[in-house]
Design a protein around this motif. Structure first.
Motif, PDB file in Angstrom:
ATOM      1  N   VAL A 166      75.243  77.985  62.562  1.00 21.62           N
ATOM      2  CA  VAL A 166      76.457  78.797  62.863  1.00 21.62           C
ATOM      3  C   VAL A 166      76.920  79.706  61.524  1.00 21.62           C
ATOM      4  O   VAL A 166      76.513  79.107  60.673  1.00 21.62           O
ATOM      5  CB  VAL A 166      77.808  78.000  63.693  1.00 21.62           C
ATOM      6  N   CYS A 167      77.502  80.806  61.673  1.00 21.84           N
ATOM      7  CA  CYS A 167      77.784  81.526  60.683  1.00 21.84           C
ATOM      8  C   CYS A 167      78.947  80.729  59.893  1.00 21.84           C
ATOM      9  O   CYS A 167      79.832  80.003  60.318  1.00 21.84           O
ATOM     10  CB  CYS A 167      78.641  82.743  61.173  1.00 21.84           C
ATOM     11  N   CYS A 168      78.954  80.956  58.513  1.00 26.36           N
ATOM     12  CA  CYS A 168      79.799  79.847  57.674  1.00 26.36           C
ATOM     13  C   CYS A 168      81.287  80.347  57.816  1.00 26.36           C
ATOM     14  O   CYS A 168      82.018  79.356  57.324  1.00 26.36           O
ATOM     15  CB  CYS A 168      79.350  80.080  56.319  1.00 26.36           C
ATOM     16  N   TYR A 169      81.510  81.472  58.226  1.00 31.84           N
ATOM     17  CA  TYR A 169      83.064  81.899  58.430  1.00 31.84           C
ATOM     18  C   TYR A 169      83.625  81.864  59.776  1.00 31.84           C
ATOM     19  O   TYR A 169      84.483  81.158  59.969  1.00 31.84           O
ATOM     20  CB  TYR A 169      83.283  83.282  57.710  1.00 31.84           C
ATOM     21  N   CYS A 170      83.014  82.561  60.680  1.00 37.75           N
ATOM     22  CA  CYS A 170      83.543  82.643  61.971  1.00 37.75           C
ATOM     23  C   CYS A 170      82.911  81.345  63.197  1.00 37.75           C
ATOM     24  O   CYS A 170      83.420  81.182  64.184  1.00 37.75           O
ATOM     25  CB  CYS A 170      83.244  83.849  62.539  1.00 37.75           C
ATOM     26  N   GLY A 171      81.659  80.817  62.703  1.00 32.33           N
ATOM     27  CA  GLY A 171      81.216  79.972  63.534  1.00 32.33           C
ATOM     28  C   GLY A 171      80.423  80.438  64.514  1.00 32.33           C
ATOM     29  O   GLY A 171      79.834  79.764  65.817  1.00 32.33           O
ATOM     30  N   SER A 211      75.730  84.329  56.567  1.00 30.03           N
ATOM     31  CA  SER A 211      76.819  84.657  57.705  1.00 30.03           C
ATOM     32  C   SER A 211      76.119  85.255  58.754  1.00 30.03           C
ATOM     33  O   SER A 211      75.077  85.734  58.797  1.00 30.03           O
ATOM     34  CB  SER A 211      77.481  85.479  56.637  1.00 30.03           C
ATOM     35  N   CYS A 212      77.031  85.823  59.812  1.00 36.27           N
ATOM     36  CA  CYS A 212      76.756  86.309  60.964  1.00 36.27           C
ATOM     37  C   CYS A 212      76.274  87.832  60.587  1.00 36.27           C
ATOM     38  O   CYS A 212      76.739  88.367  59.685  1.00 36.27           O
ATOM     39  CB  CYS A 212      77.591  86.495  61.950  1.00 36.27           C
ATOM     40  N   ARG A 213      75.512  88.395  61.671  1.00 34.91           N
ATOM     41  CA  ARG A 213      75.323  90.070  61.460  1.00 34.91           C
ATOM     42  C   ARG A 213      75.732  90.653  62.654  1.00 34.91           C
ATOM     43  O   ARG A 213      75.798  89.837  63.777  1.00 34.91           O
ATOM     44  CB  ARG A 213      73.747  90.150  61.283  1.00 34.91           C
ATOM     45  N   ILE A 216      84.330  94.343  62.927  1.00 36.83           N
ATOM     46  CA  ILE A 216      83.634  94.154  61.628  1.00 36.83           C
ATOM     47  C   ILE A 216      84.250  92.775  61.122  1.00 36.83           C
ATOM     48  O   ILE A 216      85.528  92.519  60.994  1.00 36.83           O
ATOM     49  CB  ILE A 216      83.601  95.311  60.689  1.00 36.83           C
ATOM     50  N   HIS A 217      83.461  91.858  60.757  1.00 39.28           N
ATOM     51  CA  HIS A 217      83.868  90.604  60.114  1.00 39.28           C
ATOM     52  C   HIS A 217      82.830  90.035  59.203  1.00 39.28           C
ATOM     53  O   HIS A 217      82.015  90.322  59.285  1.00 39.28           O
ATOM     54  CB  HIS A 217      84.135  89.676  61.425  1.00 39.28           C
ATOM     55  N   CYS A 218      83.428  88.945  58.747  1.00 39.10           N
ATOM     56  CA  CYS A 218      82.532  87.735  57.808  1.00 39.10           C
ATOM     57  C   CYS A 218      81.879  88.860  56.832  1.00 39.10           C
ATOM     58  O   CYS A 218      82.715  89.454  56.210  1.00 39.10           O
ATOM     59  CB  CYS A 218      81.547  87.240  58.512  1.00 39.10           C
ATOM     60  N   ASP A 219      80.681  88.370  56.563  1.00 43.24           N
ATOM     61  CA  ASP A 219      80.098  88.997  55.246  1.00 43.24           C
ATOM     62  C   ASP A 219      80.208  90.603  55.194  1.00 43.24           C
ATOM     63  O   ASP A 219      80.630  91.207  54.248  1.00 43.24           O
ATOM     64  CB  ASP A 219      78.867  88.786  55.242  1.00 43.24           C
TER      65      ASP A 219
HETATM   66 ZN   LIG Z   1      80.756  85.243  61.158  1.00 42.07          ZN
END
Ligand SMILES: [Zn+2]
Length: 240
Positions: free
Chosen positions: A68-73, A108-110, A133-136
């Motif tokens: 899973v994404c390191c920031y949002c999961g 991170s997610c895309r 728009i979020h994370c990286d």
């Molecule tokens: Zn994310």
């Protein structure tokens, strides 16, 4: 957000560090401004991502993060149809010496197809489109205080029963939520859906479900938004 434990003693990381040194792309070499003089972190990254060990390194990161994404999961689609980005926690633009260092890298997610479509919908106000728009992608070359490489990240944020993110009385955490776009409309909606089905569960079922979420499954994967769902379950269960 959950702390991500990195493993430095694997053959992959050892080999990767060796290759970085051979190419003078390791931290010690790049701290010398004469090494690759004038080259930015972004330019150097083009070499790093083509290094023979880099696929295996990404594989290790994917497994350390439980998919899973390191920031949002959000679940990462990997390795096919790549729906992930290699994230430099300290930005490569300002810390070129860390451009290839495993200790600075996470996945991170895309943007999902749905998000790309929502962003392109110009009938919606610009401010609303920014909520997709979020994370990286949101972070860009900014720095944050609470990254998944900092154990304190686990207590810096929490999620309510609507899936909305909150911070624990700390201005830095508040800033990080904005920098990472973790309070955007799209993530709120996805998290709300992930939590909704919990409402039908009994107390015993919630306890069993939470137990399952705390560990990766037999394939080493965490459930999407597992830490969000755990927070919600903790609020649904009576305080002990
Ligand atoms: Zn994310």
């Amino acid at each position: 957000m959950r702390y991500i434990e990195k493993h430095y003693d694997t053959p992959t990381v050892i080999q990767h560090e060796l290759e970085l040194k051979n190419l003078n792309l390791d931290e010690a070499n790049l701290r010398n401004s004469e090494t690759y003089a004038g080259k930015s972190g972004g330019q150097l990254y083009e070499t790093v991502r083509d290094m023979p060990t880099f696929s295996a390194l990404k594989e290790q990161m994917y497994s350390e993060q439980g998919g899973v994404c390191c920031y949002c999961g959000m679940k990462l689609e990997y390795p096919f149809n790549p729906q992930y980005r290699v994230e430099h926690v300290l930005p490569k633009e300002t810390h070129r010496e860390l451009v290839g260092e495993y200790k600075n890298l996470l996945l991170s997610c895309r943007a999902t197809k749905e998000e790309v479509a929502l962003r392109a919908d110009t009938s919606k106000p610009k401010a609303q489109r920014k909520g997709y728009i979020h994370c990286d992608e949101a972070k860009g070359s900014q720095e944050i205080t609470y990254s998944p490489l900092n154990r304190a990240c686990e207590n810096a944020f929490w999620y309510d029963l609507k899936g909305e993110i909150h911070y624990n009385n700390d201005e830095e955490a508040k800033k990080d939520i904005k920098t990472l776009g973790l309070d955007g409309e799209y993530l709120n909606k996805r998290r709300r859906i992930a939590i909704f089905s919990l409402l039908a569960l009994s107390e015993d079922e919630l306890i069993a479900f939470r137990e399952g979420l705390q560990h990766p499954n037999s394939e080493g994967k965490f459930a999407e938004f597992y830490f969000v769902i755990i927070d919600a379950i903790n609020q649904l269960l009576p305080a002990v």
